[in-house]
Design an enzyme around this catalytic site. Structure first.
Site, PDB file in Angstrom:
ATOM      1  N   GLY A  87     -29.694  -6.887 -35.735  1.00  0.00           N
ATOM      2  CA  GLY A  87     -28.579  -5.984 -36.082  1.00  0.00           C
ATOM      3  C   GLY A  87     -27.448  -6.910 -35.360  1.00  0.00           C
ATOM      4  O   GLY A  87     -27.559  -8.129 -35.176  1.00  0.00           O
ATOM      5  N   GLY A  88     -26.461  -6.024 -35.108  1.00  0.00           N
ATOM      6  CA  GLY A  88     -25.367  -6.973 -34.838  1.00  0.00           C
ATOM      7  C   GLY A  88     -25.319  -7.638 -33.505  1.00  0.00           C
ATOM      8  O   GLY A  88     -24.408  -8.199 -33.225  1.00  0.00           O
ATOM      9  N   THR A 102     -31.739  -9.401 -31.744  1.00  0.00           N
ATOM     10  CA  THR A 102     -32.948  -9.717 -32.895  1.00  0.00           C
ATOM     11  C   THR A 102     -34.268  -9.513 -32.218  1.00  0.00           C
ATOM     12  O   THR A 102     -34.462  -9.731 -31.104  1.00  0.00           O
ATOM     13  CB  THR A 102     -32.836 -11.520 -33.270  1.00  0.00           C
ATOM     14  OG1 THR A 102     -31.642 -11.365 -33.870  1.00  0.00           O
ATOM     15  CG2 THR A 102     -34.043 -11.590 -34.302  1.00  0.00           C
ATOM     16  N   VAL A 103     -35.179  -8.883 -32.751  1.00  0.00           N
ATOM     17  CA  VAL A 103     -36.567  -8.532 -32.401  1.00  0.00           C
ATOM     18  C   VAL A 103     -37.287  -9.678 -33.129  1.00  0.00           C
ATOM     19  O   VAL A 103     -37.512  -9.589 -34.402  1.00  0.00           O
ATOM     20  CB  VAL A 103     -36.882  -7.234 -32.837  1.00  0.00           C
ATOM     21  CG1 VAL A 103     -38.151  -7.093 -32.055  1.00  0.00           C
ATOM     22  CG2 VAL A 103     -36.131  -6.281 -31.989  1.00  0.00           C
ATOM     23  N   LYS A 126     -37.297  -9.308 -27.612  1.00  0.00           N
ATOM     24  CA  LYS A 126     -36.028  -8.539 -28.144  1.00  0.00           C
ATOM     25  C   LYS A 126     -34.897  -9.760 -27.537  1.00  0.00           C
ATOM     26  O   LYS A 126     -34.616  -9.709 -26.322  1.00  0.00           O
ATOM     27  CB  LYS A 126     -35.586  -7.072 -27.643  1.00  0.00           C
ATOM     28  CG  LYS A 126     -34.203  -6.582 -28.063  1.00  0.00           C
ATOM     29  CD  LYS A 126     -34.153  -5.280 -27.697  1.00  0.00           C
ATOM     30  CE  LYS A 126     -33.036  -4.342 -28.234  1.00  0.00           C
ATOM     31  NZ  LYS A 126     -32.699  -3.013 -28.278  1.00  0.00           N
ATOM     32  N   ASP A 131     -29.712   8.541 -28.163  1.00  0.00           N
ATOM     33  CA  ASP A 131     -29.908   7.980 -29.474  1.00  0.00           C
ATOM     34  C   ASP A 131     -31.326   8.365 -30.144  1.00  0.00           C
ATOM     35  O   ASP A 131     -31.723   7.345 -30.849  1.00  0.00           O
ATOM     36  CB  ASP A 131     -29.509   6.542 -29.496  1.00  0.00           C
ATOM     37  CG  ASP A 131     -29.151   5.945 -30.750  1.00  0.00           C
ATOM     38  OD1 ASP A 131     -28.663   6.819 -31.581  1.00  0.00           O
ATOM     39  OD2 ASP A 131     -29.134   4.675 -31.304  1.00  0.00           O
TER      40      ASP A 131
END
Length: 641
Positions: A21-22, A25-26, A41, A139
């Site tokens: 994502g922004g 990275t995984v 991660k 979240d």
């Protein structure tokens, strides 16, 4: 990717990318010391991030690792290690093989109430353990719940968790999380407690059985407004889970189900036998025939309605094109008359002017009729110059109108060969609009989709799982000409940004590119280096009818979540004859500087609402760059249908 195969800390060999994502990275990785597969991660910094922001992101990543490590629950992922390389942390954790709940629902359809209750209890176990440690997840949503191949349910991504007593937690002025799952008290800017996570669990259960979030209005603004003010749409497939969902989605936290009551109700659903679906009756032969005839009639009626609608749409397009051609002819005729008058005036002036190279004319011997005075004797030369300038302006406008009429239908310049109902706008059509005024034929404009979804305080999704997506903006042609030219000319130093993903095109300064996503992928953020100045355009496919009221509803939450917020004004205004338009102007501190924001929200029709947000450093607001950027943005904005 270039880091594939890299060895971290002498033991973790990076393999394939599992997601990105922004902000991170995984990776799938191999722990070569213990011989097991793990997930790593990686924290990534986007371009233009200053040192203060880097420190904040590092602190957030370490806080996530600490929060997960404190939770004792089989539904929480296990953290094995934290590695410090390249001056940033890498979290090594348990690898969960399986899709997220969001992916599972997308591929297999909604869950049964029984299976949804199982998922709800597993998530509730994690929340109980987290709340016991003073940790709020903040979240909880389907994309952060993993379904392992063994059936194990795991709650992940504590990246925005709030940890009680952690001195590293500071207020950033950001309302983070997915708007559909943010509790009303958080949306209003109040300090959340465990009931906020319970609300999110209710939204997760709703999505699990219905396949859609409980509140999804097409934009962050509309969704957050609905969360605060509207009742939830009754679930259709919840069955015995209905009362649990209503109890968790109570707007008042004091009346919301707590852990004990929610656990008891979910356990009751789980213990009840699942209903066996009744077999569908097989219709008799004559019933089958009647059903077939009814289906045939329904199909025929539908085809007739579609044909009538297509015919009406075609007629409307032809009417609009005819009006455009008539306007173009009238403008051309007026321009020709004005040009002819100016030419006659110029010719008369030239005829009366003496030729310095000619011999002096002899005086007439006899008295003749008086000669008419030259035009310059009764009309000042300055007036003639102004008349000529006016002719040039009229001719330029005619060129624009002709380009507009040729480009196609006036709802966006679509070509006829692009399919039924016209097509998406062309640069020529976009450039030939009357800048800042009414757009002939455009559906009149709603509440803005998001006041500042990409800015702190507007519900921007901050987690890597939703930071990607949306449109992909691209710069177009047309630099160096004046706005309104038939070739799609733009001011010098500007290029056309076309972003089909967010349904718009607009001229922006050269070098601007998409540097972020607003809300739940409802809009794009554009700048040179992720700093200021910047432009944000949000799109809403279900706008309301009062833009000013929408801004007023959102302002208190933005004020409470912003640093040194100062409201300049929320006022209704006019823009291209759209039915509802409002400007929201305010200032606040962001990334260490004072920023001024103008957010214009408007509705075009029932399915097209936009917000155009211009942000500049406050001390540069009235400077030439920011002034030109605001003017050009509003003049060249074009919906892509």
């Amino acid at each position: 990717m270039k880091d594939q195969g890299r060895l971290l800390a002498g033991r973790y060999r990076l393999g394939a990318v599992l997601g990105q994502g922004g902000m991170g990275t995984v990776w799938r990785a191999e722990d070569e010391t213990l011989g097991r597969t793990v997930a790593v991660k990686e924290l990534r910094f986007s371009t233009g991030v200053d040192e203060d922001e880097k420190r904040r992101l590092i602190t957030r990543t370490l806080r996530e690792a600490k929060a997960i490590a404190r939770i004792r629950s089989g539904g929480a992922v296990t953290v094995y290690d934290v590695v410090d390389e390249d001056a940033r942390p890498w979290i090594v954790m348990e690898l969960i093989e399986g899709p997220s709940l969001a992916e599972f629902i997308r591929e297999n359809g909604p869950l049964t109430p029984h299976r949804a209750a199982e998922v709800g209890l597993a998530v509730l176990d994690v929340l109980r353990a987290a709340h016991g440690q003073g940790i709020l997840h903040r979240d909880v949503k389907p994309s952060n719940v993993l379904i392992a191949a063994s059936g194990r349910v795991v709650l992940t991504d504590f990246g925005i968790a709030q940890v009680e007593g952690d001195p590293s937690v500071t207020s950033t002025g950001m309302l983070v999380g997915a708007p559909s799952y943010i509790s009303p008290e958080r949306a209003r800017g109040y300090k959340p407690g465990p009931p906020a996570d319970m609300w999110s669990l209710g939204g997760l259960l709703y999505a699990a059985v219905e396949g859609v979030p409980p509140y999804d209005k097409g934009s962050a603004l509309a969704t957050l407004t609905a969360v605060m003010t509207e009742p939830v749409d009754p679930p259709k497939n919840a069955g015995p889970l209905t009362e649990v969902i209503y109890g968790l989605l109570a707007k008042d936290p004091a009346h919301r189900l707590d852990d004990a009551r929610a656990r008891a109700m979910l356990t009751a659903v789980l213990d009840a036998p699942e209903p066996v679906p009744a077999p569908e009756p097989v219709p008799a032969a004559d019933e089958t025939r009647q059903i077939s005839l009814a289906d045939a009639k329904e199909a025929a009626d539908k085809a007739t309605e579609e044909k009538a609608a297509e015919k009406a749409a075609k007629k409307e397009r032809e009417r609009r094109e005819r009006e455009q051609r008539e306007r173009a002819r009238a403008a051309l005729k007026s321009a020709r008359k004005a040009a002819a008058g100016a030419a006659a005036a110029k010719a008369a002036s030239a005829a009366e002017a003496p030729d310095p190279s000619a011999a002096p004319a002899a005086k007439p011997k006899s008295k003749a009729a008086p000669v008419a005075a030259p035009l310059t004797d009764v009309m000042a030369r300055r007036t003639i110059a102004l008349a000529i300038v006016a002719v040039v302006v009229v001719l330029a406008a005619v060129g624009s109108l002709i380009a507009y009429a040729i480009s196609g239908d006036d709802t966006g310049g679509g070509r006829k060969d692009q399919g039924k109902g016209g097509g998406k706008p062309t640069p020529a059509a976009s450039a030939s609009q009357s800048p800042g005024g009414a757009q002939p034929g455009n559906p009149p404009a709603s509440p803005p989709p998001s006041p500042n979804a990409g800015e702190p305080g507007a519900g921007q999704q901050q987690t890597p799982s939703t930071a990607s997506g949306g449109g992909t903006g691209s710069a177009g042609q047309g630099q160096g000409a004046s706005p309104g030219g038939s070739g799609g000319g733009l001011p010098a130093g500007y290029a056309l940004m076309t972003d089909p993903g967010f349904h718009f095109s607009m001229a922006m300064p050269e070098g601007f590119k998409q540097t972020g996503i607003a809300g739940t992928n409802s809009g794009g953020i554009y700048s040179r280096d992720d700093g200021f100045p910047r432009i944000q355009v949000d799109y809403n496919n279900r706008p309301g009818d009062d833009a000013r009221a929408a801004w007023l509803a959102l302002a208190p939450g933005t004020k409470s979540s912003s640093k040194n917020y100062k409201l300049i004004g929320i006022t209704s205004t006019s823009y291209r004859n759209y039915p509802t338009v409002a400007d929201w102007e305010f200032e606040r501190e962001q990334n260490g500087i004072r920023v001024r924001v103008l957010n214009r929200g408007f509705k075009m029709d029932a399915t097209h609402g936009y917000a155009i947000m211009i942000s500049c450093a406050a001390d540069q607001w009235d400077g030439p760059e920011c002034t030109q950027m605001r003017t050009t943005a509003f003049e060249t904005f074009q919906s892509l249908g």
